[in-house]
Design an enzyme around this catalytic site. Structure first.
Site, PDB file in Angstrom:
ATOM      1  N   CYS A 663       0.886  -1.353  -0.144  1.00 37.85           N
ATOM      2  CA  CYS A 663       0.116  -0.156  -0.015  1.00 37.85           C
ATOM      3  C   CYS A 663       0.949   1.218  -0.108  1.00 37.85           C
ATOM      4  CB  CYS A 663      -0.787  -0.066   1.336  1.00 37.85           C
ATOM      5  SG  CYS A 663      -2.227  -1.306   1.236  1.00 37.85           S
ATOM      6  N   PHE A 664       1.807   1.257   0.728  1.00 36.40           N
ATOM      7  CA  PHE A 664       2.881   2.368   0.834  1.00 36.40           C
ATOM      8  C   PHE A 664       4.036   2.222   0.094  1.00 36.40           C
ATOM      9  CE2 PHE A 664       0.647   1.606   4.828  1.00 36.40           C
ATOM     10  CZ  PHE A 664       0.001   2.472   4.808  1.00 36.40           C
TER      11      PHE A 664
END
EC number: 2.3.2.26
Length: 697
Positions: A663-664
């Protein structure tokens, strides 16, 4: 002075003694005291009031001005916008008379500007409710509207000049522009209606509204010239700023696109004007594209910008069509949640996407795989890749790959063997639209035939070259054959097509009585056209319709579905769906990577990039996917990912494999003691069969 209530203010009006100076009221009207002192005072002799009708008119107007100022100051004038819309047509002529009288005695006074603005609002309301500014709206003529329109043209011209020479200028005023449009629309409609012409207007001949028609054409030329200069200035600034030019796009340019839109509308009235307008935009393409990306908004009518694709580039067209989708939300509470078993990927995805109200998909998606901890955008990107691979897998019989480019797909005519095939095509349309909305490159592209069908466009012989090379070659030969040879019926062709599905053959007539119509040199072009239509349109029309409907369900307005595809080139859609075909550039990758716990000079970071450079193209893809859940980069490379990438240092033992937070865009690993140890660990995670197992939220 402050006003506490209306009765206190109205007191002097009812108790004023004869002969008391009007100027003693000025404290009640601080913004307007000077004008009130200039109003003629009543005298004992009334000769001056009766001998001159001109003075009487002027004085009446000034008295009206004073009364209006008083009521306006107390906010007692009618609030036109609060009236029911059906009354606006009655109020508009009254507002027009107010404006005409005030215009005689003041010059861009605050009250006059307010009345003109009110008139513009009423005109806008009347025009929208009636479709055209018809002459049955009492008191309105082209001649009466034009002076107000001219005033607003002057304002916009001055403000365009200001934005041209000053980077701190606010540019054209949004309020002036709104009024400009409000007066222009009924003016333009009235001219069209009264001229009773469906063809372009010649400024040399039209006795009715001749002066206004000529003046509107002059205004078009004047504003187009100013806009051309503004666009030249924009390009000069962008070129001077180089790669940072977009950051310098300033607010003074915010109304440029809106003004151009109205000029485009005017250009459609006059002979030669439209060509002139688009030539200017064609020459100023770089400026126009920069303005589109910076200032076009979802609420705007942007379709006029897509009428001529040669004045836009890929990035600006992509920006415009992406605004046809709803905006993806960050609020997890409003997202459509999915919990899917990998072993039942297609069936369960179908239930979550195809069986729900489209509105529930507009905010976005939240994705989890059963019995896995990972959640969030990284998992969603992986789901898009997997479900698209399943939908377009030829074994599922929904789509067929092109013979010479197996990335490209078109609907399978034999899909009807599955009773749910049409629902699955609608599902496929939704999934592709959602992938575009979430800006995920899925590695799937459409054949030109399928793309043209979605755009509602005709299919030619050249368009089928990749979808069916054999049919293309056969049709080409038929059209190129010697006329005498084909007329001899040596080929034995009639207007039919043989269709093979699941091992059985059927004969389909291409037209009524096709079996008895022999193909000859005179009708062979028609035969080829009907053959292509039946093969690629008729046989898959239902499948395409359902895919289109599903795609339209995800758009903000489902009626935009065909416009979406018409606005793009096939190559544009390829870049949006597939991404870059170029090998991953390690230097670009490194330039968009930051470090946490490590420094760029640390040996582990040096080793890492050396190992990445040694990897094969496929291994780099696997590493990138493990790191980010992005398998296909945008065509612009790493700079167009949602975030920069990060390498995190962990305190885990050195025999641990790297992990990732997709996600990051984070990859995490401990300080391996040697380059060989690091290479061994990285080789493990880039193996196709296990690289999906280490991503975490």
């Amino acid at each position: 002075m402050p006003v506490s209530n209306s009765s206190a203010v109205c007191g002097p009006l009812t108790t004023r003694k004869p002969g008391k100076s009007w100027t003693t009221w000025s404290p009640l009207f601080p913004p307007f005291a000077e004008e009130k002192r200039s109003i003629p005072q009543p005298k004992a002799s009334k000769v001056a009031w009766t001998n001159s009708s001109q003075l009487l008119t002027r004085t009446t107007a000034r008295l009206l001005l004073l009364t209006c100022r008083y009521l306006w100051y107390l906010r007692l004038l009618p609030l036109w916008m609060d009236l029911p819309k059906e009354l606006h047509s009655y109020c508009a002529p009254i507002a027009l008379e107010f404006c005409k009288l005030l215009r005689k005695v003041v010059n861009e006074d605050g009250l006059y500007a307010w009345c003109r603005s009110t008139l513009s609002v009423l005109l806008e309301s009347v025009s929208s409710s009636m479709g055209l500014m018809r002459t049955k709206v009492k008191g309105f003529t082209v001649q009466e509207i034009f002076p107000f329109f001219n005033e607003l043209v002057s304002h916009l011209s001055e403000e365009l000049d200001s934005s041209l020479y000053s980077t701190t200028s606010e540019g054209p005023s949004s309020s002036h522009f709104r009024e400009f449009v409000a007066f222009l629309n009924p003016l333009r409609s009235a001219i069209i209606e009264q001229v009773e012409s469906r063809i372009l207007i010649s400024i040399d001949y039209h006795p009715l509204y001749r002066d206004e028609i000529r003046n509107l054409h002059l205004i078009f030329d004047k504003l187009l010239h100013k806009m051309k200069n503004c666009l030249i200035r924009v390009e000069e600034i962008l070129v001077a700023r180089g790669s940072n030019g977009d950051e310098f796009v300033h607010s003074g340019w915010s109304q440029y696109l809106s003004i151009l839109k109205e000029l485009n509308g005017i250009s459609k009235l006059y002979q030669g004007a439209e060509e002139k307008f688009w030539m200017v935009l064609r020459n100023m393409k770089a400026s126009l594209c920069a303005l589109i990306i910076r200032f076009s908004r979802r609420d705007d009518d942007n379709q006029w910008l897509l009428e001529h694709k040669d004045v836009t580039d890929f990035e600006s067209r992509r920006h415009l069509v992406m605004m046809m989708f709803p905006e993806v939300k960050d609020d997890y509470e409003v997202l459509h949640e999915m919990l899917i078993d990998r072993s039942q990927l297609l069936a369960e995805s179908f239930e979550y996407i195809a069986r729900v109200d489209p509105e529930s998909l507009h905010a976005g998606l939240f994705m989890e795989f059963k019995n896995e901890e990972a959640t969030g955008p990284g998992v969603l990107r992986e789901w898009f890749l997997l479900v698209c691979q399943a939908i377009f897998n030829p074994e599922n019989a929904l789509f067929l790959p092109c013979a010479y480019d197996r990335r490209r797909f078109f609907p399978n005519p034999a899909s009807r063997m599955d009773p749910l095939h049409l629902e699955y095509f609608s599902f496929a349309g939704r999934v592709i639209a959602l992938a575009l909305m979430h800006k995920v490159q899925v590695g799937i592209v459409f054949d030109r035939v399928f793309f043209l069908q979605l755009a509602g466009m005709d299919i030619s012989l050249e368009d089928i070259r990749e979808a069916d090379p054999c049919l293309y070659s056969s049709c080409k030969k038929i059209l190129e054959m010697d006329a005498e040879f084909i007329d001899s019926d040596a080929l034995g062709l009639t207007f039919v097509r043989e269709v093979e599905e699941l091992g059985s053959r059927t004969v389909v007539e291409l037209c009524a009585g096709g079996k008895s119509i022999v193909v000859n040199s005179r009708n062979r072009q028609e035969y080829v056209n009907l053959l292509i239509r039946d093969r690629f349109s008729t046989s898959t029309s239902e499948q395409v319709d359902y895919f289109s409907q599903g795609f339209g369900h995800i758009l903000s307005n489902s009626r935009l579905q065909k416009i979406f595809f018409q606005s793009l080139e096939l190559e544009d859609l390829d870049r949006m769906l597939y991404g870059s075909e170029s090998p991953i550039c390690v230097d670009d990758w490194k330039a968009h990577t930051e470090y946490n716990g490590y420094k760029e000079s640390d040996p582990q970071i040096t080793w890492f990039w050396e190992i990445v450079r040694e990897m094969s193209a496929d291994q780099r893809k696997q590493l990138l996917f493990f790191w980010t859940s992005v398998k296909y980069l945008p065509v612009e490379g790493f700079r167009c990912l949602a975030s920069r990438l990060y390498i995190y240092k962990t305190s885990e033992p050195c025999d641990y494999l790297p992990s990732s937070h997709t996600c990051f865009y984070r990859i995490c690993f401990p300080p391996y003691p040697s380059m060989g140890e690091m290479r061994k660990r990285l080789n493990v995670i880039t193996q196709e069969h296990i690289r999906c197992s280490f991503g975490t939220w």
